[in-house]
Write an enzyme that holds these catalytic residues in place. Structure first.
Site, mmCIF file in Angstrom:
data_model
loop_
_atom_site.group_PDB
_atom_site.id
_atom_site.type_symbol
_atom_site.label_atom_id
_atom_site.label_comp_id
_atom_site.label_asym_id
_atom_site.label_seq_id
_atom_site.Cartn_x
_atom_site.Cartn_y
_atom_site.Cartn_z
ATOM 1 N N LYS A 35 3.015 11.580 -10.691
ATOM 2 C CA LYS A 35 2.233 10.792 -11.855
ATOM 3 C C LYS A 35 3.184 9.584 -12.120
ATOM 4 O O LYS A 35 4.271 9.643 -12.427
ATOM 5 C CB LYS A 35 1.995 11.474 -12.972
ATOM 6 N N GLU A 95 -5.250 16.838 -11.713
ATOM 7 C CA GLU A 95 -5.303 17.228 -13.120
ATOM 8 C C GLU A 95 -6.916 17.599 -13.467
ATOM 9 O O GLU A 95 -7.446 16.982 -14.342
ATOM 10 C CB GLU A 95 -4.883 16.150 -14.087
ATOM 11 N N GLU A 128 10.643 20.016 -23.756
ATOM 12 C CA GLU A 128 9.920 20.171 -22.491
ATOM 13 C C GLU A 128 10.313 21.549 -21.806
ATOM 14 O O GLU A 128 9.409 22.137 -21.025
ATOM 15 C CB GLU A 128 9.691 18.768 -21.679
ATOM 16 N N ARG A 135 -3.803 21.936 -14.647
ATOM 17 C CA ARG A 135 -2.671 20.931 -14.854
ATOM 18 C C ARG A 135 -2.514 20.800 -16.450
ATOM 19 O O ARG A 135 -1.442 20.243 -16.901
ATOM 20 C CB ARG A 135 -2.782 19.691 -14.166
ATOM 21 N N HIS A 141 1.108 19.089 -26.856
ATOM 22 C CA HIS A 141 0.850 17.552 -26.687
ATOM 23 C C HIS A 141 -0.136 17.192 -27.320
ATOM 24 O O HIS A 141 -0.207 15.863 -27.518
ATOM 25 C CB HIS A 141 0.946 17.219 -25.203
ATOM 26 N N HIS A 174 1.151 13.956 -28.952
ATOM 27 C CA HIS A 174 0.700 12.562 -28.772
ATOM 28 C C HIS A 174 0.201 11.900 -30.169
ATOM 29 O O HIS A 174 0.697 10.893 -30.301
ATOM 30 C CB HIS A 174 -0.289 12.318 -27.612
ATOM 31 N N ASN A 210 0.225 20.516 -21.018
ATOM 32 C CA ASN A 210 -0.153 19.448 -22.247
ATOM 33 C C ASN A 210 0.170 20.524 -23.554
ATOM 34 O O ASN A 210 -0.219 20.045 -24.421
ATOM 35 C CB ASN A 210 -1.559 19.088 -22.134
ATOM 36 N N HIS A 248 9.538 11.585 -27.956
ATOM 37 C CA HIS A 248 8.138 12.364 -27.281
ATOM 38 C C HIS A 248 8.536 13.839 -27.335
ATOM 39 O O HIS A 248 7.487 14.623 -28.021
ATOM 40 C CB HIS A 248 8.327 11.903 -25.749
ATOM 41 N N LYS A 280 6.437 23.405 -13.437
ATOM 42 C CA LYS A 280 5.708 22.248 -13.218
ATOM 43 C C LYS A 280 5.334 22.097 -11.853
ATOM 44 O O LYS A 280 4.129 21.844 -11.610
ATOM 45 C CB LYS A 280 6.818 21.058 -13.749
ATOM 46 N N ARG A 309 0.946 -1.274 0.044
ATOM 47 C CA ARG A 309 -0.019 -0.112 -0.049
ATOM 48 C C ARG A 309 0.879 1.364 -0.042
ATOM 49 O O ARG A 309 0.517 2.336 0.394
ATOM 50 C CB ARG A 309 -0.979 -0.029 1.206
#
Lengths: 359, 359
Positions: free
Chosen positions: A139, A232, A181, A236, A243, A247, A240, A260, A222, A118
């Site tokens: 994340k 998010e 980035e 947040r 992106h 993506h 992106n 990326h 960030k 946990r």
């Protein structure tokens, strides 16, 4: 060594950035962990694993797990094997996992830490520029055969220890990918940060000092957004920027064909074009384009069907009821989420792709 | 219908307890979820699945996943299949998972919710008395072949909807198993709660009204401890009263041979004996023993090797550096964690097992 503090929903943790800090990892831990599992990949193993291992003292039980380098390790299978390894090494609730590597290692090892008994402590030790983004914000995830990052948690690290010395072993493509980035963080944050980055004409000969400065400023952008919206729900999504198309390009060209950050670079150019048209403003498109070109970003695309690409853009997580939502810029430092009409976007995209293929 | 509010680190959620509330599940949701996945098992499917399904309106997309009843479903394999099912049903970040069943379904479906797209809402709909314990407090997990609950998270539900009508379909063993945890909550909380429970000589003929009262008071004890120590750093371990021996018995006899609560009942008797001896006090051992006997708890054990059992007790999560720590009672309502000398404990355990085998 520089440092900054990040506040998450459950803890406050320090991000350390400096040269050779990997040798001091153990001394930067808040706890004297008895049992430690360092997770790294086959590339980093030969470069920095021993250094990190030796930062711990002889009376600590330090175990290591090496996964194959590359995105395919973010699988359910490797995840489960790492959990088994943690059990076999006798990790308990007071143990530590060290994620030594780029985004793949960080995401995977972080998810192991998030779900082992946990949740136990883990420290991010990023070894790529790109990971300045993923190592902060909590994340963590693995991939499902049906989609990237579909299985995961929000689980902040106990610390981030960023050794810029490790960035000198990166390939040019990895440096490009990471710097995209940084540029993104600059564009959504403020014009002077953007100017400071693009005034460096070559990202392949940047000094440690400047690199530390850029990384720290990127992480600050960030961190400040994530502190306000960890899960998010709203702002947040500004992270992106670039992106939505980025993506889609990665997915359409096939992962690995373009990195990326390289895909995000093209995505940012497109988002700037859309911003200029839709918001009737002027942004430094040419300045960014020239800088990307000088730094050898792949800006010439092979033919892609715009309709197919638009379909991929509809799968973006910011989409609502299949309506594409893009992050645009009102000016540098002022991002804004805007729902964009699909037929208008298709025209725009078709023209943009034509320009990028002709060039 | 009764309700109480539980505060967790991340949200505040309501526990509803009443007769026939399963029919009103949808109206007790705070959100109007577009897509819902109800996870249940093969036993509950035939009893209550349709009721819960029909509580949602026609414009909501309600999907169902049925897992085999029993602990073996808390596996890595079933977990992964449920994640795939969630993807196939089109669940997104705003979707809901309903965990309709006992502890196995709650733990498993809760862990799916905790890790699907980094966490989506889920509602616990417990259908056993035992689950009054597991459905509150946010502990979700699956088993690893090498140990129970080794993979999991702390992830609180969006609500708990407890329909006491569903408890009438329980077997006698399930009722015993659940009531042992109610007794445990009473013993660590206060004497009058304990008296209120044991004055009911048969747990098989308790009215809804009394059952609602007992469940609510049990949940209150659990909730108030969990609110103070969600991540189990200190007082949450009091909830482990009776569990040091209880878990060891379950493991030594083989899971399924004795139910969890039945093992905990024996564990509580032993913890009371140890408390009386070690703290030189008197506790209502006989009162509890007689009540358990009247309610057909299995108090006669087949031969077990005390040394083997002690070894299992050392695996208890409360143990520190292999030293057994038991939760004892200074008096009813005053639990205390005490490190117990192993050789003394072995003698005590040997004598206790002799008494329990002779009886």
């Amino acid at each position: 060594m520089e440092s900054l503090q990040v506040q998450s929903y459950s803890n406050s943790y320090t991000v350390y950035v400096g040269a050779n800090v990997r040798h001091r990892l153990a001394s930067l831990c808040n706890n004297n962990y008895q049992t430690i599992l360092i997770i790294t990949d086959t590339t980093i193993e030969n470069l920095y694993l021993e250094d990190v291992k030796h930062s711990f003292s002889a009376d600590q039980n330090v175990h290591t797990a090496v996964i194959p380098a590359g995105e395919s390790s973010k699988s359910h299978d490797v995840y489960f094997r790492l959990l088994t390894k943690a059990i076999d090494c006798g990790l308990d609730r007071k143990s530590l996992i060290v994620a030594l590597g780029g985004g793949v290692v960080g995401d995977l090892a972080g998810f192991v830490a998030a779900t082992y008994m946990r949740g136990i402590d883990y420290i991010q030790v990023p070894t790529t520029i790109l990971a300045h983004d993923s190592s902060v914000g909590g994340k963590v995830a693995i991939n499902h055969p049906k989609g990237k990052n579909l299985i995961g948690s929000f689980y902040p690290p106990a610390a981030v220890v960023y050794d810029v010395e490790t960035l000198h072993s990166l390939s040019k493509q990895e440096i490009r990918s990471g710097y995209a980035e940084i540029v993104k963080h600059a564009l959504i944050d403020n014009a002077s940060f953007f100017q400071d980055v693009v005034q460096h004409r070559s990202i392949y000969s940047i000094s440690n000092e400047v690199l530390i400065d850029h990384l720290l400023r990127g992480i600050k952008v960030k961190a400040s957004i994530v502190q306000e919206d960890e899960k998010e729900s709203n702002i947040r999504m500004f992270l992106n920027f670039g992106h939505t198309l980025g993506h889609a390009l990665e997915s359409e060209l096939g992962y690995g064909k373009i990195s990326h950050g390289e895909a995000v670079a093209i995505g940012m150019l497109f988002a700037i074009k859309v911003s200029e048209d839709l918001l009737s403003i002027s942004l430094p498109y040419n300045e960014l384009y020239d800088w990307l070109k000088e730094n050898e970003y792949p800006l010439r695309l092979s033919y892609i069907n715009p309709t197919d690409l638009l379909e991929k853009m509809k799968l973006d997580k910011k989409a609502h009821n299949q309506k594409i939502q893009m992050v645009l810029l009102e000016k540098i430092g002022c991002p804004k989420a805007v729902q964009v009409d699909h037929s208008w976007l298709l025209k725009k995209l078709t023209k943009f792709l034509e320009e990028m293929t002709v060039e």
